[in-house]
Motif scaffolding. Structure first.
Motif, PDB file in Angstrom:
ATOM      1  N   GLU A 123      -0.249 -13.581  -3.841  1.00 11.52           N
ATOM      2  CA  GLU A 123      -1.145 -12.436  -3.742  1.00 11.52           C
ATOM      3  C   GLU A 123      -1.730 -12.272  -2.342  1.00 11.52           C
ATOM      4  O   GLU A 123      -1.962 -11.151  -1.893  1.00 11.52           O
ATOM      5  N   PHE A 124      -1.970 -13.396  -1.653  1.00 12.43           N
ATOM      6  CA  PHE A 124      -2.560 -13.318  -0.319  1.00 12.43           C
ATOM      7  C   PHE A 124      -2.157 -14.548   0.482  1.00 12.43           C
ATOM      8  O   PHE A 124      -2.854 -15.561   0.471  1.00 12.43           O
ATOM      9  N   PRO A 125      -1.036 -14.490   1.199  1.00 13.62           N
ATOM     10  CA  PRO A 125      -0.512 -15.674   1.903  1.00 13.62           C
ATOM     11  C   PRO A 125      -1.102 -15.869   3.300  1.00 13.62           C
ATOM     12  O   PRO A 125      -0.371 -16.051   4.283  1.00 13.62           O
ATOM     13  N   TYR A 126      -2.418 -15.851   3.425  1.00 13.37           N
ATOM     14  CA  TYR A 126      -3.070 -16.037   4.722  1.00 13.37           C
ATOM     15  C   TYR A 126      -4.293 -16.935   4.553  1.00 13.37           C
ATOM     16  O   TYR A 126      -4.859 -17.041   3.467  1.00 13.37           O
ATOM     17  N   VAL A 127      -4.698 -17.562   5.642  1.00 17.57           N
ATOM     18  CA  VAL A 127      -5.880 -18.424   5.629  1.00 17.57           C
ATOM     19  C   VAL A 127      -6.716 -18.126   6.871  1.00 17.57           C
ATOM     20  O   VAL A 127      -6.222 -17.608   7.876  1.00 17.57           O
ATOM     21  N   TRP A 128      -7.997 -18.488   6.782  1.00 15.34           N
ATOM     22  CA  TRP A 128      -8.893 -18.372   7.929  1.00 15.34           C
ATOM     23  C   TRP A 128      -8.784 -19.640   8.773  1.00 15.34           C
ATOM     24  O   TRP A 128      -8.846 -20.749   8.248  1.00 15.34           O
ATOM     25  N   ASN A 129      -8.630 -19.450  10.065  1.00 10.14           N
ATOM     26  CA  ASN A 129      -8.585 -20.568  11.006  1.00 10.14           C
ATOM     27  C   ASN A 129      -9.721 -20.451  12.006  1.00 10.14           C
ATOM     28  O   ASN A 129     -10.263 -19.364  12.229  1.00 10.14           O
ATOM     29  N   ALA A 162      -6.446  -6.998  11.016  1.00  4.81           N
ATOM     30  CA  ALA A 162      -7.111  -5.897  10.321  1.00  4.81           C
ATOM     31  C   ALA A 162      -6.307  -5.479   9.085  1.00  4.81           C
ATOM     32  O   ALA A 162      -6.877  -5.209   8.021  1.00  4.81           O
ATOM     33  N   ARG A 163      -4.977  -5.432   9.227  1.00  6.39           N
ATOM     34  CA  ARG A 163      -4.144  -5.075   8.066  1.00  6.39           C
ATOM     35  C   ARG A 163      -4.252  -6.130   6.975  1.00  6.39           C
ATOM     36  O   ARG A 163      -4.334  -5.805   5.782  1.00  6.39           O
ATOM     37  N   ASN A 164      -4.254  -7.392   7.353  1.00  6.94           N
ATOM     38  CA  ASN A 164      -4.328  -8.460   6.364  1.00  6.94           C
ATOM     39  C   ASN A 164      -5.701  -8.549   5.704  1.00  6.94           C
ATOM     40  O   ASN A 164      -5.810  -8.867   4.522  1.00  6.94           O
ATOM     41  N   VAL A 165      -6.751  -8.246   6.470  1.00  7.23           N
ATOM     42  CA  VAL A 165      -8.095  -8.263   5.895  1.00  7.23           C
ATOM     43  C   VAL A 165      -8.249  -7.143   4.864  1.00  7.23           C
ATOM     44  O   VAL A 165      -8.947  -7.298   3.859  1.00  7.23           O
ATOM     45  N   ALA A 166      -7.576  -6.013   5.105  1.00  8.99           N
ATOM     46  CA  ALA A 166      -7.622  -4.933   4.119  1.00  8.99           C
ATOM     47  C   ALA A 166      -7.052  -5.415   2.784  1.00  8.99           C
ATOM     48  O   ALA A 166      -7.608  -5.112   1.713  1.00  8.99           O
ATOM     49  N   ARG A 167      -5.969  -6.169   2.857  1.00 12.99           N
ATOM     50  CA  ARG A 167      -5.404  -6.742   1.630  1.00 12.99           C
ATOM     51  C   ARG A 167      -6.349  -7.787   1.042  1.00 12.99           C
ATOM     52  O   ARG A 167      -6.506  -7.885  -0.180  1.00 12.99           O
ATOM     53  N   TYR A 168      -7.006  -8.559   1.895  1.00 12.30           N
ATOM     54  CA  TYR A 168      -7.968  -9.569   1.448  1.00 12.30           C
ATOM     55  C   TYR A 168      -9.106  -8.917   0.665  1.00 12.30           C
ATOM     56  O   TYR A 168      -9.546  -9.429  -0.368  1.00 12.30           O
ATOM     57  N   ARG A 169      -9.574  -7.784   1.135  1.00 11.59           N
ATOM     58  CA  ARG A 169     -10.647  -7.087   0.436  1.00 11.59           C
ATOM     59  C   ARG A 169     -10.186  -6.564  -0.916  1.00 11.59           C
ATOM     60  O   ARG A 169     -10.953  -6.534  -1.880  1.00 11.59           O
ATOM     61  N   GLU A 170      -8.923  -6.141  -1.009  1.00 16.83           N
ATOM     62  CA  GLU A 170      -8.384  -5.698  -2.295  1.00 16.83           C
ATOM     63  C   GLU A 170      -8.366  -6.846  -3.302  1.00 16.83           C
ATOM     64  O   GLU A 170      -8.705  -6.663  -4.472  1.00 16.83           O
ATOM     65  N   LEU A 213     -10.306  -9.526  -3.201  1.00 17.75           N
ATOM     66  CA  LEU A 213     -11.699  -9.842  -3.532  1.00 17.75           C
ATOM     67  C   LEU A 213     -12.271  -8.842  -4.532  1.00 17.75           C
ATOM     68  O   LEU A 213     -13.065  -9.209  -5.397  1.00 17.75           O
ATOM     69  N   ALA A 214     -11.876  -7.576  -4.408  1.00 16.19           N
ATOM     70  CA  ALA A 214     -12.407  -6.545  -5.303  1.00 16.19           C
ATOM     71  C   ALA A 214     -12.003  -6.787  -6.752  1.00 16.19           C
ATOM     72  O   ALA A 214     -12.659  -6.286  -7.677  1.00 16.19           O
ATOM     73  N   GLU A 215     -10.942  -7.542  -6.979  1.00 13.85           N
ATOM     74  CA  GLU A 215     -10.488  -7.839  -8.336  1.00 13.85           C
ATOM     75  C   GLU A 215     -11.255  -9.010  -8.956  1.00 13.85           C
ATOM     76  O   GLU A 215     -11.008  -9.363 -10.106  1.00 13.85           O
ATOM     77  N   THR A 216     -12.161  -9.615  -8.178  1.00 11.28           N
ATOM     78  CA  THR A 216     -12.946 -10.744  -8.665  1.00 11.28           C
ATOM     79  C   THR A 216     -14.425 -10.371  -8.659  1.00 11.28           C
ATOM     80  O   THR A 216     -14.816  -9.282  -8.233  1.00 11.28           O
ATOM     81  N   ALA A 217     -15.253 -11.297  -9.133  1.00  8.29           N
ATOM     82  CA  ALA A 217     -16.700 -11.081  -9.127  1.00  8.29           C
ATOM     83  C   ALA A 217     -17.345 -11.580  -7.843  1.00  8.29           C
ATOM     84  O   ALA A 217     -18.571 -11.544  -7.703  1.00  8.29           O
ATOM     85  N   VAL A 218     -16.543 -12.039  -6.899  1.00 14.64           N
ATOM     86  CA  VAL A 218     -17.068 -12.580  -5.646  1.00 14.64           C
ATOM     87  C   VAL A 218     -17.343 -11.440  -4.668  1.00 14.64           C
ATOM     88  O   VAL A 218     -16.496 -10.561  -4.470  1.00 14.64           O
TER      89      VAL A 218
END
Length: 317
Positions: free
Chosen positions: A202-208, A240-248, A250-255
């Motif tokens: 669903e989201f193959p990225y991490v924060w470094n 920026a493109r990946n963060v947009a997906r990250y927000r999507e 997150l929106a599916e959770t209660a976080v």
């Protein structure tokens, strides 16, 4: 190649079945083997061979069809494992039934044996349950970079009993580099230990974070701006493109989190220097390469302004 092997297996199954029919209908006096005639024994063995070869041939055709219609390697691997188990169990019952000619007795015996095996082989059974859990809950799949218990690496195979990783780090190398070794982890571990997935589907990225130490005499606002500019030029648009997906996701959770869509710098004060931590989003397999490139770009910018950026005198580099 799979279809060719399937045709061969089915042809042999037909030949074995015809052989069994021919032996059974032959008006020939066969010698006895113990309490059973050789003819009856031959019929049972040929029938068992026909069942086994037929099941294997059908399995190969089904696998070939699934492979043609499945675009995801992960999904194909999961389906292949399930089909292998199903066809294997069916073939086992068929072979024992053909040999003994007691189909209900075979099923009952397998039930009794299975009950006994539950106590004798608890660890393998837990691993089999772990495999089912992996298929259903999907904590990781083929190609994911994970850490399972003390093992970290890229998943290259998920079998009925073990998960095989292409090791990352370990005691041979550092900086998230492959060590060249493979690690096998019992599937039962996922039922009792934490599993970290660094590149889930669903989201193959991490924060470094990239830390740079500067002296207290440094113009911190300028240094932070230079670090952000260097990172923004290199990975800003991609992030920026990946963060947009990250927000999507997150929106599916209660976080609820405040997420910046561009690189940012946090400041941490130490006794003899100030540590500037650049935070950015990256794919885990590109983490070290991106870190190296960012470090070179940031140092180049800092060295171009020695009057505004000072490094700690007692630093260890």
């Amino acid at each position: 190649m799979t279809r060719r092997a399937g045709y061969l297996s089915l042809a042999l199954a037909v030949a074995a079945g015809l052989g069994a029919a021919a032996v059974q209908s032959a008006a020939v006096e066969w010698p006895s083997v113990g309490a059973m005639s050789a003819a009856a024994l031959a019929v049972r063995l040929l029938t068992a061979a026909a069942v086994a070869l037929g099941a294997y041939g059908i399995y190969l055709f089904v696998i070939a069809a699934v492979e043609r219609h499945t675009t995801s390697k992960r999904r194909f691997h999961d389906l292949r494992s399930v089909l292998r188990l199903a066809f294997g169990a069916a073939a086992l019952v068929g072979v024992f039934g053909a040999v003994t000619e007691q189909w209900l007795g075979v099923l009952f015996s397998l039930g009794v044996v299975g009950f006994a095996v539950t106590f004798a082989l608890q660890q393998p059974l837990f691993s089999l349950l772990g495999w089912v859990y992996i298929l259903v809950k999907r904590p990781y799949g083929i190609g994911d970079r994970v850490r399972i218990d003390d093992a970290k690496g890229d998943v290259i195979d998920v079998d009925f009993l073990v998960t095989t990783l292409w090791e990352i780090n370990g005691d041979l190398v550092t900086t998230n580099q492959p060590s060249g070794r493979i690690v096998t982890v019992p599937n039962s571990v996922v039922l009792s230990a934490a599993v970290f997935n660094y590149s889930w589907e669903e989201f193959p990225y991490v924060w470094n974070e990239l830390a740079v130490q500067v002296a207290y005499e440094t113009d911190l606002e300028f240094a932070r701006a230079e670090m952000v500019a260097a990172a923004d030029d290199f990975i800003g648009d991609e992030m920026a493109r990946n963060v947009a997906r990250y927000r999507e996701v997150l929106a599916e959770t209660a976080v609820e989190l405040e997420v910046k869509d561009r690189p940012a710098v946090n400041v941490k004060q130490e006794e003899s220097w100030v540590e500037l931590r650049l935070r950015y989003l990256v794919h885990p397999r590109r983490g070290q390469r991106v870190r190296n490139e960012l470090y070179e770009r940031i140092l180049q910018r800092f060295n171009d302004h020695p009057d505004r950026v000072k490094f700690p005198v007692s630093r260890n580099r």
